[in-house]
Design a protein around this motif. Structure first.
Motif, PDB file in Angstrom:
ATOM      1  N   GLY A  29     -40.391 -61.753 -52.926  1.00 50.22           N
ATOM      2  CA  GLY A  29     -40.226 -60.521 -53.707  1.00 50.22           C
ATOM      3  C   GLY A  29     -40.923 -59.231 -53.016  1.00 50.22           C
ATOM      4  O   GLY A  29     -41.084 -58.635 -53.520  1.00 50.22           O
ATOM      5  N   THR A  30     -41.728 -59.518 -51.712  1.00 55.19           N
ATOM      6  CA  THR A  30     -42.378 -58.351 -51.122  1.00 55.19           C
ATOM      7  C   THR A  30     -41.452 -57.637 -50.455  1.00 55.19           C
ATOM      8  O   THR A  30     -41.745 -56.470 -49.709  1.00 55.19           O
ATOM      9  CB  THR A  30     -43.530 -58.681 -50.432  1.00 55.19           C
ATOM     10  N   ARG A  31     -40.119 -57.948 -50.128  1.00 52.01           N
ATOM     11  CA  ARG A  31     -39.141 -57.200 -49.132  1.00 52.01           C
ATOM     12  C   ARG A  31     -37.698 -57.353 -49.614  1.00 52.01           C
ATOM     13  O   ARG A  31     -37.442 -58.588 -50.123  1.00 52.01           O
ATOM     14  CB  ARG A  31     -39.130 -57.943 -47.848  1.00 52.01           C
ATOM     15  N   GLU A  32     -37.076 -56.284 -49.742  1.00 49.18           N
ATOM     16  CA  GLU A  32     -35.716 -56.245 -50.172  1.00 49.18           C
ATOM     17  C   GLU A  32     -34.670 -56.799 -49.006  1.00 49.18           C
ATOM     18  O   GLU A  32     -34.843 -56.450 -47.854  1.00 49.18           O
ATOM     19  CB  GLU A  32     -35.154 -54.832 -50.507  1.00 49.18           C
ATOM     20  N   PRO A  33     -33.964 -57.730 -49.137  1.00 53.38           N
ATOM     21  CA  PRO A  33     -32.968 -58.164 -48.177  1.00 53.38           C
ATOM     22  C   PRO A  33     -31.914 -57.358 -47.771  1.00 53.38           C
ATOM     23  O   PRO A  33     -31.672 -56.010 -48.804  1.00 53.38           O
ATOM     24  CB  PRO A  33     -32.094 -59.440 -48.889  1.00 53.38           C
ATOM     25  N   ASN A  62     -32.532 -60.758 -42.298  1.00 52.48           N
ATOM     26  CA  ASN A  62     -32.999 -61.393 -43.364  1.00 52.48           C
ATOM     27  C   ASN A  62     -33.667 -62.805 -43.006  1.00 52.48           C
ATOM     28  O   ASN A  62     -34.441 -63.169 -43.794  1.00 52.48           O
ATOM     29  CB  ASN A  62     -31.833 -61.509 -44.121  1.00 52.48           C
ATOM     30  N   ILE A  73     -38.830 -61.738 -48.319  1.00 50.15           N
ATOM     31  CA  ILE A  73     -37.606 -61.870 -49.119  1.00 50.15           C
ATOM     32  C   ILE A  73     -37.780 -62.823 -50.551  1.00 50.15           C
ATOM     33  O   ILE A  73     -37.705 -62.550 -51.554  1.00 50.15           O
ATOM     34  CB  ILE A  73     -36.429 -61.904 -48.527  1.00 50.15           C
ATOM     35  N   THR A  79     -28.199 -55.472 -47.272  1.00 52.64           N
ATOM     36  CA  THR A  79     -27.137 -55.980 -47.639  1.00 52.64           C
ATOM     37  C   THR A  79     -25.904 -55.662 -46.836  1.00 52.64           C
ATOM     38  O   THR A  79     -25.891 -54.888 -45.932  1.00 52.64           O
ATOM     39  CB  THR A  79     -26.495 -55.102 -49.050  1.00 52.64           C
TER      40      THR A  79
END
Ligand code: CO8
Length: 372
Positions: free
Chosen positions: A45-49, A35, A42, A51
């Motif tokens: 908003g072009t990549r999901e972090p 991350n 991230i 979890t």
């Protein structure tokens, strides 16, 4: 036709364990590092972090508490996330053969046999270390066995599918004493950096001796009453690693080149298949599920096994269907054999049991046995 028995089993378990706490700690470090590396994407908003994983989730969703592995430091290194094995020269015993020989010697000792008594070796596992020569032939030589050897892969059902081949060979007279061995180095093809499945697998090797009843001398013998295999194609458990990857110019480290699954779908679809398979097999042998003293089931998920057993006999107690996955995790084809190896000494002469595996393919295999 000859009467056939299982006269011995063996187990090799690696010396290293990884607890869920250790696994989650390393995964969470990996997620934080990834991350941080992709912080700009991230934020845009072009990549999901990624979890965090959690021990509570793993234990509740699967029943797994730890796993054995052949090498631990590479798996837990957040910059690597897979085991570190030294490449061996062609004239050294290969890693899969090494653990196979250890489990096989354990099984031979329990059957009161030596390598020289074996006239067929079936190496059956979810992955083979190399294309050829067959692992089974290397194991055959290392044990001083005669006859022939070949490899088989039916993912988690490899052991029961191989037991059927062994039983048929002994019944019809093409072999007298068959070694079925299942070296499962699952750590090599597990996606340790995928939260959805990083907790699932562990390394181990099991072995089973299948021989003619009239030559068996072990005190503990299990007559094989019948075997049954079934397959039904599904993409819900898949690994695209293979010898054509190079020619396809595909990335050898791409996610699809290790284990992946639609776990929820597998759970829902495989439970009824496994329960119906066992029930049908028993019915054809003239037995009701309630007549079975013990079920040694594939060890993928605690809830899955409870559903299968409840459908069959209503009672999902460990006495009816023992669990070993809390200690071993999912060991692919070896799971039901570990359960049989560890949990049969208390049964009495005449007791019925079922060894059953289910997994990728889909595939399901059952072996109905009676204590002699
Ligand atoms: N920590 C915390 N939360 C998590 C984690 C985690 N590690 N993983 C997932 N979650 C979250 C998900 O994001 C999801 O969140 P949300 O509800 O907000 O979307 C929630 O938890 C629930 O996720 P799932 O629906 O995925 O969870 P399940 O309850 O279905 O449990 C299991 C996942 C345990 C994988 C379960 O589905 C399962 O066991 N299914 C059966 C799988 C099975 O038996 N497969 C057989 C494969 S064995 C085989 O054939 C061998 C192949 C060859 C061997 C390969 C060796 C490497």
């Amino acid at each position: 036709m000859h009467s056939v028995v299982i006269s011995g089993t063996g187990l090799y378990q690696p010396e290293h364990t990884i607890t869920n706490a250790e696994l989650v700690e390393s995964f969470n470090q990996y997620a934080d590092q990834e991350n941080a590396r992709h912080a700009a994407e991230i934020a845009a908003g072009t990549r999901e972090p990624l979890t965090h994983s959690s021990v509570e989730f793993i234990e509740k969703a699967s029943g797994i508490k730890q796993r054995y592995v052949l090498e631990k430091s590479g798996i837990l290194d957040p910059a690597r996330m897979y085991p570190r094995f030294a490449e061996r020269a062609d004239d050294q015993l290969s890693l899969m053969a090494e653990i196979a020989v250890a489990a096989s010697q354990d099984a031979l000792a329990s059957a009161g046999k030596t390598g020289a008594d074996v006239d067929a070796v079936l190496c059956a596992a979810a992955n083979m270390q190399r294309a050829y020569p067959a692992m089974a032939v290397e194991i055959q030589q290392a044990l001083g066995a005669g006859g022939y050897g070949f490899d088989m892969n039916v993912a988690c059902s490899s052991a029961t599918f191989a037991i059927e081949q062994a039983v048929n060979a002994v019944r019809t007279g093409s072999a007298k004493c068959v070694l079925v061995v299942n070296p499962e180095i699952t750590s090599g093809h597990q996606a340790w950096n995928d939260r959805d499945c990083h907790f699932i697998f562990g390394d181990v090797c099991t072995a089973v001796i299948v021989e003619r009843a009239d030559s068996a001398t072990a005190a503990d013998q299990w007559e094989v009453l019948g075997t049954r295999l079934a397959t039904q194609f599904s993409n819900n458990i898949r690994n695209n690693f293979g010898f054509l990857n190079r020619s396809e110019d595909s990335d050898p480290n791409a996610r699809d080149k290790t284990f992946r699954q639609e776990g929820r779908k597998v759970f829902k679809e495989v439970v009824p298949i496994a329960a119906a398979h066992i029930e049908g097999h028993l019915a054809d042998l003239g037995h009701a599920p309630a007549a079975v003293r013990r079920f040694w089931l594939h060890q993928a998920n605690q809830g899955m096994n409870q559903f299968v057993i409840k459908k069959l006999v209503g009672d999902a107690s460990p006495d009816v269907a023992p669990l070993i996955l809390d200690e071993f995790a999912n060991t692919a084809s070896a799971g039901s054999v570990i359960a049989f190896h560890r949990h049969r000494a208390d049964l009495a002469v005449g007791d019925l049991g079922v060894i059953c595996s289910f997994g990728a393919g889909y595939s399901v295999g059952s072996v109905v046995v009676r204590k002699r």
